[in-house]
Design a protein around this motif. Structure first.
Motif, PDB file in Angstrom:
ATOM      1  N   GLN A 379     -11.721  42.677  13.579  1.00 42.44           N
ATOM      2  CA  GLN A 379     -12.584  43.131  14.668  1.00 42.44           C
ATOM      3  C   GLN A 379     -13.370  41.952  15.245  1.00 42.44           C
ATOM      4  O   GLN A 379     -14.451  41.620  14.746  1.00 42.44           O
ATOM      5  CB  GLN A 379     -13.552  44.213  14.165  1.00 42.44           C
ATOM      6  CG  GLN A 379     -12.877  45.492  13.705  1.00 42.44           C
ATOM      7  CD  GLN A 379     -12.156  45.358  12.390  1.00 42.44           C
ATOM      8  OE1 GLN A 379     -12.664  44.743  11.452  1.00 42.44           O
ATOM      9  NE2 GLN A 379     -10.967  45.924  12.285  1.00 42.44           N
ATOM     10  N   ALA A 381     -15.228  41.736  17.714  1.00 37.15           N
ATOM     11  CA  ALA A 381     -16.567  42.099  18.184  1.00 37.15           C
ATOM     12  C   ALA A 381     -17.615  41.943  17.098  1.00 37.15           C
ATOM     13  O   ALA A 381     -18.810  41.849  17.399  1.00 37.15           O
ATOM     14  CB  ALA A 381     -16.575  43.530  18.712  1.00 37.15           C
ATOM     15  N   SER A 422     -11.710  47.894  16.808  1.00 35.12           N
ATOM     16  CA  SER A 422     -13.145  47.922  17.052  1.00 35.12           C
ATOM     17  C   SER A 422     -13.962  48.385  15.855  1.00 35.12           C
ATOM     18  O   SER A 422     -15.146  48.082  15.758  1.00 35.12           O
ATOM     19  CB  SER A 422     -13.451  48.863  18.221  1.00 35.12           C
ATOM     20  OG  SER A 422     -13.052  50.195  17.900  1.00 35.12           O
ATOM     21  N   THR A 434     -13.135  42.775  23.305  1.00 37.05           N
ATOM     22  CA  THR A 434     -12.601  42.289  22.034  1.00 37.05           C
ATOM     23  C   THR A 434     -11.763  41.039  22.235  1.00 37.05           C
ATOM     24  O   THR A 434     -11.872  40.062  21.475  1.00 37.05           O
ATOM     25  CB  THR A 434     -11.759  43.405  21.372  1.00 37.05           C
ATOM     26  OG1 THR A 434     -12.618  44.499  21.037  1.00 37.05           O
ATOM     27  CG2 THR A 434     -11.067  42.905  20.118  1.00 37.05           C
ATOM     28  N   HIS A 457      -4.082  42.585  20.334  1.00 32.75           N
ATOM     29  CA  HIS A 457      -4.695  43.873  20.658  1.00 32.75           C
ATOM     30  C   HIS A 457      -3.709  44.822  21.342  1.00 32.75           C
ATOM     31  O   HIS A 457      -4.078  45.961  21.662  1.00 32.75           O
ATOM     32  CB  HIS A 457      -5.900  43.658  21.568  1.00 32.75           C
ATOM     33  CG  HIS A 457      -7.024  44.625  21.338  1.00 32.75           C
ATOM     34  ND1 HIS A 457      -6.897  45.768  20.571  1.00 32.75           N
ATOM     35  CD2 HIS A 457      -8.304  44.643  21.791  1.00 32.75           C
ATOM     36  CE1 HIS A 457      -8.045  46.426  20.562  1.00 32.75           C
ATOM     37  NE2 HIS A 457      -8.915  45.762  21.295  1.00 32.75           N
TER      38      HIS A 457
END
Length: 537
Positions: A379, A381, A422, A434, A457
Motif C-alpha cells: 500500500q 499510500a 489501499s 496510490t 495497480h
C-alpha cells in the motif's frame, strides 16, 4: 439495467493505453472481450456495425484498476457513517462523535482517528468518550484499524473483555481485546446496514475506475457472513468484481466453502506500526523503557506459518499473511522456506503465496521473497500518510529505520511481484493517488516509475490471482477498462524518477497522466467491467 453481454462498442478519438499499439486512439469491444485496438482511421470500418460508438474527445482509456487489499464493509461504513479521518484535534473528534451519536440506532461505528498529530497528544479517555456518546455503545477504529476506542456500553456487550491481551480499562483496546470488541460491534450490524455499506464501497470503487477488489476477510477482521454476503452482492451486479480471501489459520475448508480464492489476506503475523503492535527485532523508539522495551506483538510462529503454507500448497490454494514489522516478515520467510523444504520449492512458488503490507524488509528478506515466489501486496499510500522526516514512521522507529520502509524499487529490481492496494478504510480508495505515492515515495531511493506503479495497480492485481492475461488492453483480453479525463500525457524518462517527463511520441511508449505532486489527478468518466458499464459520469 444490465447491458447485453454481446454488444459491440467502438471507442474512438482518444488515447488507448495498449502495448499492442502505443499510438492507438481507438478500441473495439465485442461482448466481454477486446476485439481490436488501432487508429481512428482504421476504426471507421467498425462504425456502422457497432451497437454504440463512443467519441472519447481526447480522453484516455486504460485497464481498470485492481485494489489488491480492501475491507469493503468497513470502507462502506466509513463512507456512510462517522468518519474521523483528518480530525485536527481531540476536541474536534469528540465534537464529531457527539454530533453523530444521537442519529445512530444500535452501535455507533466510526473510523479514522489518529492522535499522533493532535496537539493534545493523546486519544480520548473512556470518560470523555462515554460523555460524547451519551452512554451509547460505540466502536471507533484507529486509522490503522489495529486498535479502537470502545465505550463502556459496548465493552459490556463483550464478555471476558477485561481478561484479554490488549485490554486497557481507560484507553484504546488493541490485540485480542480489540478483535473481540470489533466482532461484537460488527455482530450488531443488521443485514440491511451491512448491505448498504457494501453497496457504498462497490459504488465508490467503480466511480474511481476500479474494476476488481481483493476482499481480505477473516474471523478477526469481519465474519463468515460478511464475506458470504459481499461475494453474493458482487455476483448479483455487473461489477466491480470481488475476490475473497479468508484469513484464518487452518481455514482451508472454510475458505473453500465461502468461495474464497485464498486462505490468507489478513491472517495476522503481527499488528501495525501506528498501534505499536507490528513485531520488530529492535524496540520501538517512542514506547517502553530500557528495562521493558516494546517490540510489538507476534501472533503466529514460523512453525505455524510453515504448516499453513504447506497445507494450502497441498490443497492447491493460495496462502497469505499480514506481516509489517521486520520480525514478522522474517517469521514468514522462515515459515515459507520450511514449507518449501517439505512440499517442494516449485510447488510453493507456483501458488504465488502473498504477504500483505510487507513494509519492513531488508535486502535479505527482499531476496527471499524473490526466491520463494512471494507476491508483495503493498500500500504505497501508507508512505504518503506516515512517511517523511516528521511522519509517524520516524516517531515510532527513528529516521534510519523509517527510511528502510516500503522498499518498492528494491523489490522490483529483485523480481518480487507487486500488487498495489489501499487497505481501505485504513487509507482511502484512490488508485491514481496510490500510483503517485509509489512514484514519489518520501524516500527517493524507493521510488519506482509511474509506468511500473500503474502496472502494479492494474496487471499486478490480476497476476496475484494467477490470471496473467488480464489487466491489459490487447485483442482477446477481458474488456475491463476505465475512461479518464486527463491533461497532457507524458512518458517518464527511465533515468529519472522525480523529473524528466517526456511527451516525445517517438519513444513508442504509451503515455500516462502527469502525476507530479500538486498536479490534478485524472477524473473517471466511465468504468467498464467485462464489457458492462458500472460507472458513467
Amino acid at each position: 439495467m444490465t447491458e447485453r453481454t454481446n454488444r459491440t462498442v467502438l471507442l474512438r478519438g482518444g488515447n488507448v493505453y495498449s502495448p499492442a499499439d502505443p499510438f492507438a486512439t481507438a478500441m473495439l469491444v465485442e461482448g466481454e472481450h477486446i476485439a481490436w485496438v488501432g487508429s481512428d482511421g482504421a476504426a471507421e470500418a467498425y462504425a456502422d456495425t457497432a451497437d454504440e460508438v463512443v467519441d472519447l474527445h481526447g480522453a484516455l482509456v486504460t485497464p481498470a484498476f485492481v485494489d489488491a487489499h480492501v475491507h469493503a464493509t468497513s470502507t462502506g461504513l466509513a463512507l456512510t457513517g462517522l468518519d474521523l479521518t483528518g480530525c485536527p484535534t481531540l476536541a474536534e473528534a469528540l465534537d464529531r462523535i457527539a454530533a453523530a451519536a444521537p442519529t445512530t440506532d444500535g452501535v455507533l461505528i466510526g473510523h479514522g482517528w489518529d492522535e499522533s498529530g493532535w496537539p493534545e497528544g493523546r486519544p480520548p479517555t473512556l470518560a470523555e468518550l462515554d460523555a460524547a456518546t451519551a452512554g451509547a455503545p460505540a466502536y471507533l477504529s484507529r486509522t490503522d484499524v489495529h486498535s479502537a476506542l470502545a465505550t463502556t456500553a459496548l465493552r459490556a456487550l463483550a464478555p471476558g473483555l477485561a481478561d484479554l491481551p490488549g485490554h486497557d480499562p481507560e484507553g484504546p483496546l488493541s490485540r485480542d481485546a480489540h478483535h473481540a470488541v470489533r466482532r461484537t460491534a460488527l455482530a450488531h450490524l443488521t443485514p440491511a446496514q451491512r448491505r448498504t455499506a457494501q453497496q457504498a464501497a462497490l459504488a465508490r470503487a467503480a466511480a474511481l475506475g476500479i474494476g476488481a477488489l481483493h476482499e481480505c476477510a477473516g474471523p478477526d477482521i469481519s465474519s463468515e457472513d460478511d464475506l458470504a454476503e459481499l461475494l453474493a452482492l458482487a455476483a448479483e451486479g455487473d461489477g466491480p468484481e470481488v475476490f475473497g480471501y479468508w484469513g484464518e489459520l487452518g481455514g482451508i475448508d472454510t475458505a473453500g466453502r465461502l468461495g474464497a480464492v485464498g486462505a490468507g489476506g489478513d491472517l495476522f503475523v503481527d499488528g501495525a506500526l501506528c498501534s505499536r503492535t507490528a513485531c520488530l527485532h529492535a524496540p520501538y523508539r517512542d514506547a517502553g523503557t530500557a528495562d521493558a522495551p516494546v517490540h510489538g506483538t507476534a501472533y503466529l510462529t514460523a512453525e505455524q506459518i510453515a504448516d499453513h503454507v504447506a497445507a494450502c500448497t497441498e490443497a492447491g490454494l493460495q496462502a497469505g499473511f499480514h506481516a509489517i514489522g521486520d520480525a514478522a516478515v522474517d517469521a514468514v520467510v522462515t515459515g515459507v522456506r520450511a514449507a518449501a523444504d517439505r512440499v517442494g520449492l516449485d510447488r510453493v512458488r507456483a501458488r504465488r503465496h502473498r504477504v500483505e503490507h510487507a513494509e519492513h524488509l531488508d535486502d535479505k528478506s527482499v531476496a527471499a521473497f524473490a526466491e520463494l515466489g512471494l507476491t508483495a501486496s503493498v500500500q504505497p499510500a501508507f508512505d504518503a500518510a506516515w512517511g517523511g522526516p516528521d511522519g509517524m514512521y520516524v516517531q515510532r522507529l527513528g529516521a534510519e529505520r523509517a527510511a528502510a520502509l516500503n522498499p518498492f524499487a528494491a523489490m522490483l529490481r529483485a523480481g518480487v511481484p507487486l500488487a498495489f492496494g489501499s487497505d481501505a478504510p485504513v487509507t482511502p480508495l484512490d488508485p491514481w493517488g496510490t500510483v503517485r505515492a509509489a512514484a514519489f515515495h518520501r524516500t527517493p531511493e524507493h521510488r519506482i516509475s509511474v509506468r511500473a506503479a500503474f502496472t502494479a495497480h492494474t496487471r499486478g492485481g490480476w497476476q496475484a490471482l494467477g490470471r496473467d492475461a488480464d489487466g491489459v488492453l490487447v485483442p482477446g483480453a477481458v474488456a475491463s477498462y476505465a475512461v479518464w479525463e486527463v491533461d497532457d500525457l507524458v512518458v517518464q524518462a527511465p533515468d529519472s524518477r522525480v523529473a524528466g517527463w517526456s511527451t516525445d511520441p517517438r519513444s513508442g511508449t504509451p503515455g500516462l497522466p502527469d502525476l507530479t505532486p500538486g498536479h490534478p489527478l485524472p477524473t473517471c468518466l466511465r468504468t467498464v467491467v467485462r464489457g458492462r458499464t458500472v460507472h458513467q459520469a
